[in-house]
Design a protein around this motif. Structure first.
Motif, PDB file in Angstrom:
ATOM      1  N   VAL A  38       0.861  -1.172   0.000  1.00  0.00           N
ATOM      2  CA  VAL A  38       0.000   0.000   0.000  1.00  0.00           C
ATOM      3  C   VAL A  38       0.901   1.227   0.000  1.00  0.00           C
ATOM      4  O   VAL A  38       1.835   1.327   0.807  1.00  0.00           O
ATOM      5  N   ILE A  39       0.642   2.144  -0.917  1.00  0.00           N
ATOM      6  CA  ILE A  39       1.374   3.403  -0.993  1.00  0.00           C
ATOM      7  C   ILE A  39       0.399   4.515  -0.653  1.00  0.00           C
ATOM      8  O   ILE A  39      -0.673   4.607  -1.263  1.00  0.00           O
ATOM      9  N   ARG A  88       4.547  11.030 -11.285  1.00  0.00           N
ATOM     10  CA  ARG A  88       5.872  10.707 -10.729  1.00  0.00           C
ATOM     11  C   ARG A  88       5.834   9.442  -9.880  1.00  0.00           C
ATOM     12  O   ARG A  88       6.748   8.617  -9.954  1.00  0.00           O
ATOM     13  N   VAL A  89       4.772   9.273  -9.083  1.00  0.00           N
ATOM     14  CA  VAL A  89       4.638   8.047  -8.286  1.00  0.00           C
ATOM     15  C   VAL A  89       4.460   6.850  -9.225  1.00  0.00           C
ATOM     16  O   VAL A  89       5.111   5.815  -9.064  1.00  0.00           O
ATOM     17  N   SER A  90       3.597   6.998 -10.216  1.00  0.00           N
ATOM     18  CA  SER A  90       3.354   5.917 -11.179  1.00  0.00           C
ATOM     19  C   SER A  90       4.606   5.574 -11.970  1.00  0.00           C
ATOM     20  O   SER A  90       4.848   4.403 -12.286  1.00  0.00           O
ATOM     21  N   THR A 131      -2.752  -1.857  -8.947  1.00  0.00           N
ATOM     22  CA  THR A 131      -3.994  -2.608  -9.114  1.00  0.00           C
ATOM     23  C   THR A 131      -5.216  -1.805  -8.696  1.00  0.00           C
ATOM     24  O   THR A 131      -6.296  -2.020  -9.238  1.00  0.00           O
ATOM     25  N   GLU A 132      -5.060  -0.911  -7.744  1.00  0.00           N
ATOM     26  CA  GLU A 132      -6.155  -0.032  -7.326  1.00  0.00           C
ATOM     27  C   GLU A 132      -5.568   1.295  -6.890  1.00  0.00           C
ATOM     28  O   GLU A 132      -4.473   1.340  -6.330  1.00  0.00           O
ATOM     29  N   ALA A 133      -6.330   2.365  -7.126  1.00  0.00           N
ATOM     30  CA  ALA A 133      -5.885   3.685  -6.675  1.00  0.00           C
ATOM     31  C   ALA A 133      -7.097   4.564  -6.445  1.00  0.00           C
ATOM     32  O   ALA A 133      -8.088   4.489  -7.179  1.00  0.00           O
ATOM     33  N   THR A 134      -6.997   5.371  -5.414  1.00  0.00           N
ATOM     34  CA  THR A 134      -8.008   6.379  -5.165  1.00  0.00           C
ATOM     35  C   THR A 134      -7.287   7.646  -4.737  1.00  0.00           C
ATOM     36  O   THR A 134      -6.264   7.586  -4.041  1.00  0.00           O
ATOM     37  N   GLN A 135      -7.782   8.770  -5.202  1.00  0.00           N
ATOM     38  CA  GLN A 135      -7.156  10.032  -4.832  1.00  0.00           C
ATOM     39  C   GLN A 135      -8.219  11.106  -4.740  1.00  0.00           C
ATOM     40  O   GLN A 135      -9.269  11.012  -5.365  1.00  0.00           O
ATOM     41  N   LEU A 183      -2.918   0.520  -4.140  1.00  0.00           N
ATOM     42  CA  LEU A 183      -2.581  -0.867  -3.862  1.00  0.00           C
ATOM     43  C   LEU A 183      -1.771  -1.342  -5.056  1.00  0.00           C
ATOM     44  O   LEU A 183      -2.210  -1.200  -6.208  1.00  0.00           O
ATOM     45  N   VAL A 184      -0.581  -1.860  -4.801  1.00  0.00           N
ATOM     46  CA  VAL A 184       0.301  -2.275  -5.888  1.00  0.00           C
ATOM     47  C   VAL A 184       0.705  -3.729  -5.716  1.00  0.00           C
ATOM     48  O   VAL A 184       0.793  -4.243  -4.610  1.00  0.00           O
TER      49      VAL A 184
END
Length: 89
Positions: free
Chosen positions: A4-5, A18-20, A31-35, A47-48
Motif C-alpha cells: 500500500v502506498i 511521478r509516483v506511477s 492494481t487499485e488507486a483512489t485520490q 494498492l500495488v
C-alpha cells in the motif's frame, strides 16, 4: 506480494505521474488507486502488486521517500498484510 502506498501533501501537477513512473520503472503494477483533493491538500492510496519487481518493499519505500522529499510530500509504503493488521478493528 502486495503493498500500500499513501501520498499526502500540497496539491500540484505531476504527483500521480511521478509516483506511477517509479512503479513502472520497477515493474510494479498498480492494481487499485483512489485520490482526492481537499481544498489544496492531495491524498492518494494505491494498492500495488510487486510480484514481478526486482526490488523489495523497503527499497521501494526509499525511492518513494526520496520523491516525497523532492516534491514536499509524505509518501509511505507498507506491505499490504501489515497495513491490514494495523487497520483492523
Amino acid at each position: 506480494m502486495k503493498a500500500v502506498i499513501t501520498v499526502i501533501g500540497k496539491d500540484m501537477t505531476g504527483i500521480i505521474a511521478r509516483v506511477s513512473n517509479i512503479c513502472s520503472e520497477n515493474k510494479i503494477n498498480i492494481t487499485e488507486a483512489t485520490q482526492s483533493v481537499l481544498q489544496d491538500v492531495f491524498a492518494m492510496i494505491m494498492l500495488v502488486e510487486m510480484t514481478s519487481s526486482q526490488i523489495t518493499c523497503a527499497e521501494l519505500s526509499d525511492k518513494m521517500d526520496t520523491l516525497g522529499k523532492d516534491m514536499g510530500l509524505t509518501i509511505h509504503v507498507m506491505q499490504e498484510n501489515l497495513f491490514n493488521s494495523m487497520h483492523r478493528i
